[in-house]
Design a protein around this motif. Structure first.
Motif, PDB file in Angstrom:
ATOM      1  N   TYR A 239       0.800  -1.219   0.000  1.00 41.01           N
ATOM      2  CA  TYR A 239       0.000   0.000   0.000  1.00 41.01           C
ATOM      3  C   TYR A 239       0.838   1.275   0.000  1.00 41.01           C
ATOM      4  CZ  TYR A 239      -3.385  -3.555   1.243  1.00 41.01           C
ATOM      5  OH  TYR A 239      -4.143  -4.698   1.244  1.00 41.01           O
ATOM      6  N   GLU A 240       1.907   1.297   0.764  1.00 39.83           N
ATOM      7  CA  GLU A 240       2.714   2.515   0.849  1.00 39.83           C
ATOM      8  C   GLU A 240       3.347   2.860  -0.503  1.00 39.83           C
ATOM      9  OE1 GLU A 240       2.664   4.527   3.269  1.00 39.83           O
ATOM     10  OE2 GLU A 240       1.495   3.240   4.594  1.00 39.83           O
TER      11      GLU A 240
ATOM     12  N   TYR B   7      -5.604   5.039   0.712  1.00 41.86           N
ATOM     13  CA  TYR B   7      -5.638   5.816   1.948  1.00 41.86           C
ATOM     14  C   TYR B   7      -6.601   5.187   2.962  1.00 41.86           C
ATOM     15  CZ  TYR B   7      -2.935   9.810   0.157  1.00 41.86           C
ATOM     16  OH  TYR B   7      -1.938  10.617  -0.311  1.00 41.86           O
TER      17      TYR B   7
ATOM     18  N   LYS C 270      -7.364   2.021   3.183  1.00 47.07           N
ATOM     19  CA  LYS C 270      -6.732   0.796   3.680  1.00 47.07           C
ATOM     20  C   LYS C 270      -5.681   1.115   4.738  1.00 47.07           C
ATOM     21  CE  LYS C 270      -5.915  -3.662   3.602  1.00 47.07           C
ATOM     22  NZ  LYS C 270      -6.904  -4.662   4.011  1.00 47.07           N
ATOM     23  N   THR C 271      -5.021   2.249   4.605  1.00 47.87           N
ATOM     24  CA  THR C 271      -3.985   2.633   5.569  1.00 47.87           C
ATOM     25  C   THR C 271      -4.535   3.605   6.623  1.00 47.87           C
ATOM     26  OG1 THR C 271      -3.234   4.373   4.040  1.00 47.87           O
ATOM     27  CG2 THR C 271      -2.086   2.252   3.961  1.00 47.87           C
TER      28      THR C 271
ATOM     29  N   GLN D   7      -6.046   6.464   6.513  1.00 49.35           N
ATOM     30  CA  GLN D   7      -5.856   7.913   6.333  1.00 49.35           C
ATOM     31  C   GLN D   7      -7.146   8.486   5.729  1.00 49.35           C
ATOM     32  OE1 GLN D   7      -1.685   9.022   4.985  1.00 49.35           O
ATOM     33  NE2 GLN D   7      -1.661   6.851   4.429  1.00 49.35           N
TER      34      GLN D   7
END
Length: 241
Positions: free
Chosen positions: A177-178, A206, A208-209, A211
């Motif tokens: 993801y990053e 975002y 998924k993480t 944010q």
């Protein structure tokens, strides 16, 4: 035996047969005793799902406090416990509500699927062994790791910004993801036919993480653009956030 000790032993399941009879008698005949027990039953029902040990520890600490201090007032130990238990109940209920309100993993899974190839028709022929063609063949077969390497090489050779979009999709598909976020952000610096579509996939990354505010901004950017891709889904997803 004090009412408070009976209650503590009831919740710790350590009542003797005689104490059980005493407890049951009080529960039937003493309305205040019954009200206190019923309230604590409700609190325990919620708290044991989150932290049963914490609840028992709270009971024990108030019992110890009662034993060491003034015992003249019948509910000296129980009243602060009820106040604290009420606060615990409210906090746990709010925590449950907030956690159940948004499930990032479920939202991502519900909305994500890698973009279709709308850039380069695949030609399966030994006469067309180009890096771009091989990248899209791997991509179409969900062989994302080789596709990532091929898209990187093809972009270095051609500087075709659309390839960044597919590389980012591949990274998202393999749960990197990053790096997917970095690649979508890089793609958004260019202006091509896929640029606005990156807003959709970046929003999902975002989410998924976790944010969420950034995800909202990307969805709004997509909705405010001329792009028709995923607009109904973007509206729906934004409402859920």
């Amino acid at each position: 035996m004090s009412n408070e000790t009976l209650i503590e032993k009831y919740f710790s399941k350590s009542l003797s047969p005689n104490e059980t009879l005493e407890f049951d008698k009080l529960y039937e005949s003493d309305s205040d005793f019954k009200k206190d027990v019923d309230f604590l039953k409700t609190v325990k029902l919620v708290s044991e799902k989150e932290d049963d040990l914490q609840f028992k520890s709270q009971l024990k600490s108030y019992e110890d406090d009662y034993s060491e201090h003034d015992k003249k007032t019948t509910h000296k130990w129980l009243k602060p416990l009820i106040a604290a238990a009420g606060l615990i109940l409210i906090m746990l209920s709010l925590n449950f509500f907030m956690n159940s309100k948004l499930d990032e993993d479920q939202l991502f899974s519900s909305y994500f699927e890698p973009s279709k190839n709308v850039t380069s028709p695949i030609i399966r022929s030994t006469d067309n062994e180009t890096t771009v063609n091989n990248a899209f063949i791997a991509y179409s077969e969900a062989d994302y790791k080789p596709a990532i390497v091929l898209f990187q090489k093809a972009y270095q050779d051609s500087k075709n910004s659309e390839l960044l979009f597919y590389e980012a999709n591949s990274l998202l598909a393999i749960e990197d993801y990053e790096n997917a976020i970095t690649k979508f952000e890089e793609h958004l610096k260019y202006s091509d036919i896929l640029t606005n579509r990156s807003h959709w996939y970046l929003a999902l990354a975002y989410i998924k993480t976790k944010q969420i505010e950034k995800a909202k901004q990307e969805l709004k950017s997509l909705l405010n653009s001329d792009e028709t891709f995923k607009k109904p889904e973007a509206n729906s997803l934004l409402e859920k956030l």
